[in-house]
Design a protein around this motif. Structure first.
Motif, PDB file in Angstrom:
ATOM      1  N   SER A  93       0.848  -1.190   0.000  1.00  0.00           N
ATOM      2  CA  SER A  93       0.000   0.000   0.000  1.00  0.00           C
ATOM      3  C   SER A  93       0.884   1.240   0.000  1.00  0.00           C
ATOM      4  N   ASP A  94       0.390   2.302  -0.640  1.00  0.00           N
ATOM      5  CA  ASP A  94       1.113   3.573  -0.663  1.00  0.00           C
ATOM      6  C   ASP A  94       0.330   4.623   0.094  1.00  0.00           C
ATOM      7  N   CYS A  95       1.048   5.512   0.764  1.00  0.00           N
ATOM      8  CA  CYS A  95       0.405   6.653   1.407  1.00  0.00           C
ATOM      9  C   CYS A  95      -0.049   7.634   0.330  1.00  0.00           C
ATOM     10  N   LEU A  96      -1.317   8.002   0.337  1.00  0.00           N
ATOM     11  CA  LEU A  96      -1.842   8.908  -0.691  1.00  0.00           C
ATOM     12  C   LEU A  96      -1.274  10.317  -0.565  1.00  0.00           C
ATOM     13  N   LEU A  97      -0.707  10.638   0.604  1.00  0.00           N
ATOM     14  CA  LEU A  97      -0.157  11.982   0.797  1.00  0.00           C
ATOM     15  C   LEU A  97       1.338  12.024   0.502  1.00  0.00           C
ATOM     16  N   THR A  98       2.114  11.111   1.092  1.00  0.00           N
ATOM     17  CA  THR A  98       3.579  11.179   0.979  1.00  0.00           C
ATOM     18  C   THR A  98       4.148  10.221  -0.068  1.00  0.00           C
ATOM     19  N   LYS A  99       3.310   9.285  -0.568  1.00  0.00           N
ATOM     20  CA  LYS A  99       3.725   8.244  -1.518  1.00  0.00           C
ATOM     21  C   LYS A  99       4.654   7.205  -0.884  1.00  0.00           C
ATOM     22  N   LYS A 100       4.850   7.252   0.424  1.00  0.00           N
ATOM     23  CA  LYS A 100       5.678   6.255   1.084  1.00  0.00           C
ATOM     24  C   LYS A 100       5.004   4.893   0.995  1.00  0.00           C
ATOM     25  N   ARG A 101       5.821   3.864   0.776  1.00  0.00           N
ATOM     26  CA  ARG A 101       5.296   2.515   0.540  1.00  0.00           C
ATOM     27  C   ARG A 101       5.340   1.698   1.823  1.00  0.00           C
ATOM     28  N   PHE A 102       4.293   0.923   2.046  1.00  0.00           N
ATOM     29  CA  PHE A 102       4.174   0.064   3.217  1.00  0.00           C
ATOM     30  C   PHE A 102       3.808  -1.350   2.785  1.00  0.00           C
ATOM     31  N   GLU A 128     -13.384  22.191  -8.937  1.00  0.00           N
ATOM     32  CA  GLU A 128     -13.795  21.232  -7.926  1.00  0.00           C
ATOM     33  C   GLU A 128     -13.200  19.862  -8.250  1.00  0.00           C
ATOM     34  N   LEU A 129     -12.769  19.140  -7.217  1.00  0.00           N
ATOM     35  CA  LEU A 129     -12.193  17.798  -7.385  1.00  0.00           C
ATOM     36  C   LEU A 129     -12.974  16.846  -6.493  1.00  0.00           C
ATOM     37  N   ASN A 130     -13.638  15.861  -7.140  1.00  0.00           N
ATOM     38  CA  ASN A 130     -14.461  14.907  -6.398  1.00  0.00           C
ATOM     39  C   ASN A 130     -13.681  13.607  -6.149  1.00  0.00           C
ATOM     40  N   GLU A 131     -12.526  13.737  -5.497  1.00  0.00           N
ATOM     41  CA  GLU A 131     -11.711  12.573  -5.140  1.00  0.00           C
ATOM     42  C   GLU A 131     -11.758  12.400  -3.635  1.00  0.00           C
ATOM     43  N   GLN A 155      -4.172  20.126  -2.193  1.00  0.00           N
ATOM     44  CA  GLN A 155      -3.233  21.090  -2.772  1.00  0.00           C
ATOM     45  C   GLN A 155      -2.248  20.394  -3.714  1.00  0.00           C
ATOM     46  N   GLN A 156      -1.835  19.180  -3.349  1.00  0.00           N
ATOM     47  CA  GLN A 156      -0.941  18.422  -4.226  1.00  0.00           C
ATOM     48  C   GLN A 156      -1.601  18.086  -5.554  1.00  0.00           C
ATOM     49  N   ALA A 162      -7.749  25.086  -1.044  1.00  0.00           N
ATOM     50  CA  ALA A 162      -8.729  23.999  -0.999  1.00  0.00           C
ATOM     51  C   ALA A 162      -9.756  24.212   0.100  1.00  0.00           C
ATOM     52  N   GLU A 163     -11.024  24.203  -0.301  1.00  0.00           N
ATOM     53  CA  GLU A 163     -12.144  24.197   0.641  1.00  0.00           C
ATOM     54  C   GLU A 163     -12.689  22.764   0.668  1.00  0.00           C
ATOM     55  N   LEU A 164     -12.676  22.123   1.835  1.00  0.00           N
ATOM     56  CA  LEU A 164     -13.051  20.711   1.947  1.00  0.00           C
ATOM     57  C   LEU A 164     -14.556  20.546   1.838  1.00  0.00           C
TER      58      LEU A 164
END
Length: 589
Positions: A93-102, A128-131, A155-156, A162-164
């Protein structure tokens, strides 16, 4: 006055390994490369000693084991037959924020409140981003922390302000779906094949794919018939190999314990199937209880051989300084076993970072040779003259019962390979009829140890910190590496008492040259004798030899004697120079 920092033991060991030349980070001057390690002068000697002791114990001290040294790159079909191409993988699995792999199954379970967001809108551009995204917060942490992490995520993806959107919360228990370092959501687990892929030949295309071997065992199986025919061995016998293996680990960790390049010491010990043993001996011996079963006997079945090799491997560890109390035996549960294994025992060592596997001893049935026979089309059966003769003397009912048992086992294997039931029945019946003519595919017991893990175990077990008083009466903490003399990188330190006395130096060099052809000797004349002892204690050198004025005859009755110092207790004794080779030989070999 500030309190002394309590440094974890493993951190001290890693520091010592670099400072004294046991282990260095590979490519260190370029920032290193994760999962790869180089062995310095002391580490190289330690590693060589361990491998040679294993090799001597497994091959030269036995009549029933021979050696092999195979290539690192082999025909890719070998890895297809063994199952490595299709199944040798870890969930990633990868971290969606840092891309670090686990490695997904090794993520620490976490509990808390999960903050889910349906997406985000850029307040400046209106985009708008619907992710969807989510962040796990431990109990008591403010919600704003999750929102800041989520804003970084969007932001990435191009939303500068970004407004959540669509925030909701959920209580989560023992989840492995979040990065334990920042709470960010991980990707869904997906298989990650651990083999390093390369190409053989000038064109890098799929027709020329090859792999760096992930284990040394398959070369032994592939060369089984060649070794059998050239070594004048008969079943039961073993083939041993020491060599490099490569696994593209998702998360290398714990210093050298889990690396991407490592060495293995493996034995494949081939035995008769139990049905053949029963036909020849009339009965199959099974263990009567725990402990070493003694010298091998003709009526031993796979269970006896398996227990025998478990105990033999523990004896080896004891002989190089790892007592039985530092090891644990873990017998894998039925649901944990590989589909081809009848039993597997993991020998575990108590590392500072937890109790972990040093070696596995598996009863692998006839799976490996059968696979290579099926996939290569080359026979892996052996002819057993004793079995053929014994079978002819059996009563028909006994023949039928043994053949049926053998056929049932062969059928189970064949069906696991995907062969339809009808075809499996036919092939199994044919294999059983071959048994009556003296032919069978040998079964195997496999003790498989990691060299690098064993080196790390020896280092961590040897590591000691003692409080001593120096020549000036000041107390200090010194590191002593209490290696067993058989594996110690340097066996003897040789020291002239003073380096500015040519006659002492000359005699010390003569004694060094006397010992050097037989033992690894380190000569040191720099600094006080106490400091020189301390340096060798830190390197794990079990004995020191000091040449002083009495050696030269200042005290006539002590002429041509030296002081021998013992590392572990600091004890000193006087020995004649002429006795040194025999004295050290009895303690170091």
């Amino acid at each position: 006055m500030a309190e002394a920092k309590d440094i974890p033991v493993m951190e001290k060991i890693v520091s010592l390994c670099k400072r004294r030349g046991f282990v260095f980070q590979s490519s260190d001057i370029y920032g290193g490369i994760n999962g790869f390690w180089d062995y310095g002068p002391l580490g190289a000697e330690l590693k060589r000693n361990v491998k040679e002791l294993w090799w001597n114990t497994m091959t030269r001290m036995r009549e029933d084991v021979v050696g092999l040294e195979a290539t690192i790159i082999m025909h890719p079909q070998i890895w297809k037959a063994s199952g490595h191409v299709d199944t040798f993988s870890d969930p990633m699995s990868d971290c969606l924020l840092t891309k670090k792999r686990f490695r997904s199954d090794q993520v620490e379970p976490q509990s808390g409140i999960a903050y889910h967001f349906a997406g985000a809108r850029d307040t400046a551009s209106g985009r708008e981003l619907n992710e969807p995204f989510s962040v796990l917060l431990p109990a008591g942490k403010p919600p704003e922390s999750a929102r800041r992490t989520a804003q970084l995520f969007y932001q990435q993806r191009g939303l500068a302000q970004a407004e959540l959107l669509g925030e909701r919360t959920e209580k989560v228990e023992n989840s492995q779906r979040y990065n334990p370092e920042n709470g960010a959501l991980l990707t869904e687990p997906r298989p990650f094949n651990l083999m390093f892929k390369t190409y053989v030949g000038p064109v890098a295309d799929e027709d020329n794919v090859a792999y760096l071997r992930p284990e040394t065992a398959q070369a032994i199986f592939a060369q089984f018939k060649n070794v059998l025919e050239t070594s004048r061995q008969k079943v039961p016998f073993g083939i041993a190999q020491v060599g490099k293996a490569f696994r593209n680990e998702v998360t290398p960790r714990n210093f050298t314990f889990r690396s991407r390049e490592f060495e293995q010491m493996e034995l494949e010990f081939f035995i008769r199937p139990d049905e053949a043993i029963e036909a020849i001996c009339g009965t199959v011996a099974t263990p009567s209880g725990p402990g070493h079963p003694g010298q091998p006997q003709p009526q031993w079945g796979w269970q006896m051989w398996h227990q025998y090799w478990v105990e033999e491997r523990i004896r080896f560890y004891e002989s190089i300084g790892l007592p039985r109390t530092s090891l644990e035996e873990y017998w894998q549960k039925p649901e944990e076993l590989a589909h081809y294994a009848r039993a597997t025992v993991d020998l575990l060592f108590k590392f500072p970072f937890g109790t972990q596997e040093l070696e596995g001893i598996a009863a692998r049935s006839d799976f490996d040779l059968s696979q290579h026979q099926r996939c290569s089309g080359k026979s892996m059966t052996v002819f057993d003259e004793e079995l053929k003769g014994a079978w002819a003397k059996l009563a028909p009912d006994t023949q039928r019962a043994l053949a049926d048992r053998y056929a049932a086992a062969r059928k189970r294997y064949l069906e696991k390979t995907g062969l339809p039931t009808e075809a499996a029945d036919k092939q199994a019946a044919e294999d059983a009829s071959q048994l009556g003519r003296g032919y069978y595919v040998p079964h195997v017991i496999e003790p498989s140890a990691g060299v690098d893990r064993l080196i790390l175990a020896l280092i961590t077990h040897a590591f000691r910190e003692d409080e001593v008083t120096d020549e000036k009466g000041k107390k200090e903490t010194r590191t002593i590496m209490r290696f067993h003399p058989r594996v110690a990188p340097v066996k003897i330190g040789v020291f002239p008492l003073l380096k500015n006395k040519p006659e002492l130096v000359k005699r010390a060099e003569e004694i060094r040259d006397l010992l050097r052809p037989h033992f690894h000797v380190f000569y040191d004349e720099a600094g006080s004798i106490g400091r020189r002892y301390a340096r060798q204690d830190e390197a794990g050198t079990p004995f020191g030899v000091t040449i002083d004025f009495d050696t030269l005859g200042e005290t006539p009755e002590l002429r041509d004697t030296v002081t021998v110092r013992h590392r572990d207790d600091g004890r000193q004794e006087r020995l004649a120079v002429g006795d040194l080779l025999a004295w050290f030989g009895s303690r170091l070999r």
